[in-house]
Enzyme design. Structure first.
Site, PDB file in Angstrom:
ATOM      1  N   CYS A  10      -0.514   4.211   2.483  1.00 57.53           N
ATOM      2  CA  CYS A  10      -0.539   4.080   3.945  1.00 57.53           C
ATOM      3  C   CYS A  10      -0.300   2.630   4.321  1.00 57.53           C
ATOM      4  O   CYS A  10       0.809   2.139   4.171  1.00 57.53           O
ATOM      5  CB  CYS A  10      -1.839   4.624   4.512  1.00 57.53           C
ATOM      6  SG  CYS A  10      -3.310   4.148   3.586  1.00 57.53           S
ATOM      7  N   SER A  11      -1.319   1.924   4.778  1.00 55.61           N
ATOM      8  CA  SER A  11      -1.070   0.548   5.205  1.00 55.61           C
ATOM      9  C   SER A  11      -2.305  -0.314   4.989  1.00 55.61           C
ATOM     10  O   SER A  11      -2.609  -1.178   5.799  1.00 55.61           O
ATOM     11  CB  SER A  11      -0.669   0.532   6.674  1.00 55.61           C
ATOM     12  OG  SER A  11      -1.668   1.178   7.436  1.00 55.61           O
ATOM     13  N   CYS A  12      -3.031  -0.095   3.893  1.00 57.60           N
ATOM     14  CA  CYS A  12      -4.225  -0.892   3.610  1.00 57.60           C
ATOM     15  C   CYS A  12      -3.845  -2.365   3.528  1.00 57.60           C
ATOM     16  O   CYS A  12      -2.866  -2.724   2.888  1.00 57.60           O
ATOM     17  CB  CYS A  12      -4.863  -0.435   2.303  1.00 57.60           C
ATOM     18  SG  CYS A  12      -5.415   1.277   2.392  1.00 57.60           S
ATOM     19  N   CYS A  40       0.892  -1.158   0.000  1.00 59.20           N
ATOM     20  CA  CYS A  40       0.000   0.000   0.000  1.00 59.20           C
ATOM     21  C   CYS A  40       0.926   1.202   0.000  1.00 59.20           C
ATOM     22  O   CYS A  40       1.561   1.490   1.012  1.00 59.20           O
ATOM     23  CB  CYS A  40      -0.913   0.048   1.226  1.00 59.20           C
ATOM     24  SG  CYS A  40      -1.891   1.575   1.209  1.00 59.20           S
TER      25      CYS A  40
HETATM   26 FE    FE Z   1      -3.277   2.139   2.840  1.00 58.48          FE
END
Ligand code: FE
Length: 204
Positions: free
Chosen positions: A113-115, A110
């Site tokens: 961000c951190s999906c 991602c």
């Molecule tokens: Fe993300």
């Protein structure tokens, strides 16, 4: 897995977003007051990142390996196929299954961000959320994979998939040779989290 200890070369504690700083502050307070043992906390987090969390995804992979109709369903509508096993919820509303083949190795990142697909993989590991992984996975995926101990042959394409708030990916690794005699449950036990992100493969 040795790769679980993978660290990118930036100092501990650098580049922490505000929420991480608040969590750290809260953690320090709880430890200081004697409410929690920091070692127990580390074990707990590791458990969700590496053990309990990814077990659902591992069952999805094992079923895909042993049930051709299920694998076909996964390819057509991963959200529904995964939901049929009871794995639903936030951050997993729109799933896409990426099947590795002899021609293609899939890898998920991602960049924003951190999906991450929570219902099948649990909590994202620290390196997945780190800036070096998020930027380098796109620029030099083969080099990043080598740092995870994975050399993808030059004639095999590496496809990098950028997760979004809308779509979450689950890599379906190739079933290793020599596992013909294993049950679905035994197969699930050898599927690692990293193999389902694409920073690893499954070995017998
Ligand atoms: Fe993300």
């Amino acid at each position: 897995m040795a790769h679980d200890g993978h660290r990118h070369d930036h100092g501990e504690g650098s580049e922490l977003p505000p929420i991480a700083l608040r969590v750290k502050a809260l953690e320090s307070l709880l430890v200081e007051k004697g409410y929690v043992d920091p070692k127990a906390l580390d074990v707990l987090i590791d458990t969700y990142e590496a053990k309990i969390g990814p077990r659902n995804g591992a069952r999805v992979v094992a079923k895909a390996w042993t049930d051709a109709a299920f694998a076909d369903w996964l390819k057509r509508d991963a959200t529904a196929a995964i939901a049929s096993l009871g794995y639903t919820g936030r951050q997993g509303e729109h799933m896409v299954a990426l099947f590795n083949t002899p021609d293609t190795h899939n890898m998920v990142v991602c960049t924003l961000c951190s999906c991450y697909p929570w219902p099948v993989l649990g909590l994202p590991p620290v390196w997945y959320k780190s800036m070096p992984y998020r930027s380098r996975a796109v620029i030099e995926p083969r080099e990043v994979l080598r740092e995870f101990g994975l050399s993808v042959p030059e004639d095999r394409e590496v496809r990098v998939w950028d997760s979004t708030a809308e779509v979450r990916y689950l890599v379906i690794p190739e079933r290793p040779e020599g596992t013909e005699g294993l049950s679905e449950e035994q197969l699930a036990a050898i599927v690692t989290r990293n193999a389902m992100i694409g920073t690893g493969v499954v070995t017998a």
